[in-house]
Structures are given as C-alpha cells and as structure tokens.
Design an enzyme around this catalytic site. Structure first.
Site, PDB file in Angstrom:
ATOM      1  N   GLU A  43       0.848  -1.201   0.000  1.00  0.00           N
ATOM      2  CA  GLU A  43       0.000   0.000   0.000  1.00  0.00           C
ATOM      3  C   GLU A  43       0.880   1.247   0.000  1.00  0.00           C
ATOM      4  O   GLU A  43       1.570   1.520   0.978  1.00  0.00           O
ATOM      5  CB  GLU A  43      -0.906  -0.014   1.231  1.00  0.00           C
ATOM      6  CG  GLU A  43      -1.753   1.232   1.409  1.00  0.00           C
ATOM      7  CD  GLU A  43      -2.435   1.290   2.766  1.00  0.00           C
ATOM      8  OE1 GLU A  43      -2.620   2.407   3.286  1.00  0.00           O
ATOM      9  OE2 GLU A  43      -2.774   0.223   3.324  1.00  0.00           O
ATOM     10  N   LYS A 134     -11.205  -1.571   6.938  1.00  0.00           N
ATOM     11  CA  LYS A 134      -9.954  -1.275   7.636  1.00  0.00           C
ATOM     12  C   LYS A 134     -10.316  -0.786   9.037  1.00  0.00           C
ATOM     13  O   LYS A 134     -10.910   0.293   9.179  1.00  0.00           O
ATOM     14  CB  LYS A 134      -9.178  -0.206   6.863  1.00  0.00           C
ATOM     15  CG  LYS A 134      -7.986   0.367   7.619  1.00  0.00           C
ATOM     16  CD  LYS A 134      -7.346   1.480   6.804  1.00  0.00           C
ATOM     17  CE  LYS A 134      -6.347   2.260   7.632  1.00  0.00           C
ATOM     18  NZ  LYS A 134      -5.660   3.308   6.856  1.00  0.00           N
TER      19      LYS A 134
END
Length: 217
Positions: A43, A134
């Site tokens: 990421e 998340k």
C-alpha cells in the site's frame, strides 16, 4: 473477476505493507524489501510525494510477478482514487469511509478498504459494497474489539491497521481478521538504510499470520 483475484491475493498473504517514505526511491526500496520477505500486498500512501508515480513504477516493476498487488493508501477522495487507479493501483485504502470513493471503486471494480471504528460506520460501508473494512486505529480498539464486532456482523471482513505488531498479530488473526495492515513496526529500518531488516520483519509477519491460521483449522 480481477477484483476477486486481488481480494484473494490480499487475504491469502494476510499482510498489507503500509509504505510511508520520504522519497520515491525510498518507497521503492521498502516495497522491494517487503516483497522479498513474502508480503505481496503493498500500500503506497498518498502522504508520499508523487505517490502516483511510485505506484506506476512499482506496477511496472512487478508486472511479471503475478502474485504482487500494488495499492494506494491515505486516499481521501474519489479524485485521488481515480488518479491512483489510472497509475496502476489494484486496491484503494482510506482512513475513513467516503461514499464517492466507494462509488468510483465500485465502477472500476477495484476493492475499497475504508477506515471504520464503529458498527454504524461498518454497516454504512457494507451497504456501499465495501469488501474489507480497515479497522482504524487498531491500537485504540485492540484485537478484542474484532470479536465483539463479529457477533452482530459475522459477515464483515476486518483488516486492522495501526498498532499491529509481531507480539499481537496472531491474536488479531485468531479473533477473526482476514488480514492486517502493518506500517511503522515493519518499515522502521528504512530510516537507517537497513532494508534487509525490513525483509526479515516481513518474513516474521507472514510466518506468524500462517501460524495463527493453522491454529484455527
């Protein structure tokens, strides 16, 4: 089917490396070190200068490594999300839920992983087609929170970020997380140029996730 493939790659590995760096060069070296250690989901956060060019370069760099997926993090709006997707990002991560970003990702069939803290936020995200939540900030909530959430929302796929370390990563997985996001604890050696230590850290995270999963079987 591409969206499903990306989700499978993220969850099979079980660890997403959250890369923050002071330069494009440092971000690429960190990403390479993580992949060498077995973390295949990277990421790239939009706190990095020229993040979209880092994503593009990494997407090209790993084009022949079919198991590696490059995503974008700290995406606050749909404009940034589209920029990241056009650069080659295969998943989008946000610190909070944004409806327009969810719609855009759904349009392009790109997994969207927004940060949520409450049951209400999670329900809202699920209603907008989010596949993985998340849990952020993870250190504030702790592994026990996942177990509590999955009682009323057993269908929710949770990935904690913030506060995940080698001491507690197994507990996160055992409590029902499909993956974990790891940043500072993983990539800290970059500050002293010790990229081989990042590779070793990555290897340990992957091993501990696998050990936790074996214990659930």
């Amino acid at each position: 089917m591409e969206k499903l493939k990306v989700l499978n790659k993220v969850t099979e590995c079980g660890v997403v490396a959250v890369v923050r760096a002071d330069s494009k060069e440092e971000a690429i070296l960190i990403s390479d070190a993580c992949v060498k250690g077995g973390i295949l989901a990277i990421e790239i956060t939009f706190t990095i200068r020229d993040a979209e060019s880092v994503i593009k370069e990494l997407a090209d760099h790993f084009a022949n490594h079919s198991e590696v997926v490059i995503g974008a993090g700290t995406v606050l709006d749909d404009t940034t999300a589209r920029m990241a997707i056009l650069a080659g990002a295969k998943f989008i991560v946000s610190p909070c839920f944004d409806k327009q970003t969810a719609k855009l990702c759904h349009l392009y069939q790109i997994p969207y992983m927004p940060g949520c803290m409450t049951i209400t936020e999670m329900k809202h995200a699920l209603e907008h087609g989010v596949d993985i939540i998340k849990l952020f900030p993870g250190d504030t909530l702790g592994p026990g929170f996942v177990k509590a959430v999955k009682a009323p929302l057993p269908q929710v796929n949770v990935m904690p970020t913030g506060g995940v370390n080698l001491d507690n990563v197994e507990q996160w997985i055992k409590n029902g997380c499909v993956a974990v996001g790891v940043g500072g604890n993983l990539i800290a050696p970059a500050k002293t140029g010790e990229y081989e230590k990042i590779t070793e850290n990555a290897r340990q995270y992957v091993q501990r996730v696998n050990t936790a999963r074996e214990g659930l079987q």
